[in-house]
Design an enzyme around this catalytic site. Structure first.
Site, PDB file in Angstrom:
ATOM      1  N   ALA A  79       0.907  -1.094   0.041  1.00  0.00           N
ATOM      2  CA  ALA A  79       0.022   0.239  -0.004  1.00  0.00           C
ATOM      3  C   ALA A  79       0.459   1.128  -0.029  1.00  0.00           C
ATOM      4  O   ALA A  79       1.795   1.524   0.820  1.00  0.00           O
ATOM      5  CB  ALA A  79      -1.181   0.372   1.142  1.00  0.00           C
ATOM      6  N   TYR A 146       8.652  11.126  -3.880  1.00  0.00           N
ATOM      7  CA  TYR A 146       8.756   9.375  -3.778  1.00  0.00           C
ATOM      8  C   TYR A 146       9.537   8.700  -3.282  1.00  0.00           C
ATOM      9  O   TYR A 146       9.944   8.110  -2.845  1.00  0.00           O
ATOM     10  CB  TYR A 146       7.860   9.392  -5.106  1.00  0.00           C
ATOM     11  CG  TYR A 146       7.925   7.507  -5.134  1.00  0.00           C
ATOM     12  CD1 TYR A 146       6.445   6.717  -4.723  1.00  0.00           C
ATOM     13  CD2 TYR A 146       8.258   7.408  -6.283  1.00  0.00           C
ATOM     14  CE1 TYR A 146       6.502   5.882  -4.549  1.00  0.00           C
ATOM     15  CE2 TYR A 146       8.564   6.065  -6.133  1.00  0.00           C
ATOM     16  CZ  TYR A 146       6.637   5.054  -5.045  1.00  0.00           C
ATOM     17  OH  TYR A 146       7.605   3.777  -5.769  1.00  0.00           O
TER      18      TYR A 146
END
Length: 323
Positions: A79, A146
């Site tokens: 996730a 990220y």
């Protein structure tokens, strides 16, 4: 097929990589629990199976993670907020998912004393390096929030192994493609976006000159690597890579040939957060996990196009007919 007693929690298990991993775990005899908030995943991605349990919850909520972790022996943490662009536009939200959410999972896995935690890292931790092919001990110079978030996750995993004895492995995925990757999602990879436009007979869009290169890994091989790592005693970080790269222009030519759509590309300005060249070194993958990718790029593209065309037919067939 050997029946296994392990009970695996897969966070993000209804998503692109997660659902392929869940299918393989079930095929190999595992009992599987999926924790997913369905913000990007879909229940339709998951099979109906007596050894599969679905829990709707969010990794950012520690109570959800604690409940999902009860009684499991292994955890596959997938996730995440996986869009580089979204991490640039909203780094706070991205970090909440990818650092605080990941830390929730790691902490609860340590508390539950799971046998092994495997988590998704990324080749984005390397940034734009000229030390190709990229080895795991190359310097990390991420170009996006990220990539930085994934690097921080690796540091936390190392620390929690030292502090609490949590055995873990971070898998640095290179560019993943395959069925169930939504081409219209901001999370979609370049193959999904190219293919979507070519099948719709629209000109594909390239950001930059198209000479940037990528190391593409089929999602079936990613799922195999995930399961292999769960069963391995090895800990640390490991590339999941083919060790081969191709430019976006070459990739587009392959897709044009396979789709029989030869529209010219429309070039847009390059993005500052985009890595110029990426290619992984697969030596550790082979030495640690005795793993080699099975899917060539050609085979993977053919399978993806076949799946996409079947999905398009099914969607049209299911559309209501107006009287």
């Amino acid at each position: 097929m050997t029946k296994l007693k392990e009970h695996v929690l897969v966070t993000g298990g209804a998503g692109f990589i997660g659902s392929h991993s869940v299918e393989l775990l079930l095929q190999q005899g595992f009992t599987v629990r999926v924790l997913d908030n369905l913000s990007n995943g879909h229940l339709d991605n998951l099979p109906l199976h007596p050894r599969l349990e679905f829990m709707r919850g969010d990794i950012r909520h520690s109570d959800d993670v604690k409940a999902a972790m009860q009684g499991v022996s292994h955890c596959l943490h997938l996730a995440a907020q996986v869009s580089v662009n979204s991490s640039v536009e909203d780094p706070v939200s991205s970090a909440t998912h990818n650092i605080l959410g990941a830390l929730n999972v790691m902490h609860e896995a340590a508390q539950a004393q799971v046998t092994k935690l495997v988590y998704a890292s990324s080749a984005a931790v390397y940034g734009d390096s000229d030390q190709l092919p990229l080895q795991e001990d190359c310097a990390s110079q991420p170009l996006s929030p990220y990539g930085l978030e994934k690097w921080v996750d690796e540091r936390y995993a190392t620390l929690l192994q030292s502090l609490h004895g949590l055995p873990s492995m971070g898998l640095r995925y290179f560019n993943v493609y395959g069925p169930r990757q939504d081409p219209r999602s901001p999370y979609a990879g370049v193959i999904a976006r190219f293919l979507d436009r070519l099948l719709d007979r629209q000109e594909p869009i390239i950001f930059g000159d198209g000479l940037q290169s990528r190391d593409f890994v089929y999602v079936g091989d990613i799922a195999r690597a995930n399961v292999t790592a769960l069963l391995s005693p090895r800990c640390g970080v490991c590339n999941v890579t083919t060790g081969k790269s191709i430019s976006l222009l070459e990739l587009l030519e392959h897709l044009r040939h396979l789709t029989k759509c030869h529209l010219p590309a429309r070039h847009m300005p390059a993005k500052a957060e985009d890595i110029r060249h990426s290619c992984g070194d697969a030596q550790r993958l082979f030495e640690w996990l005795a793993f080699e990718p099975q899917w060539s790029l050609q085979q993977g593209l053919v399978e993806l196009i076949k799946h996409q065309r079947q999905s398009d037919v099914a969607r049209v067939t299911a559309m209501p007919i107006n009287a």
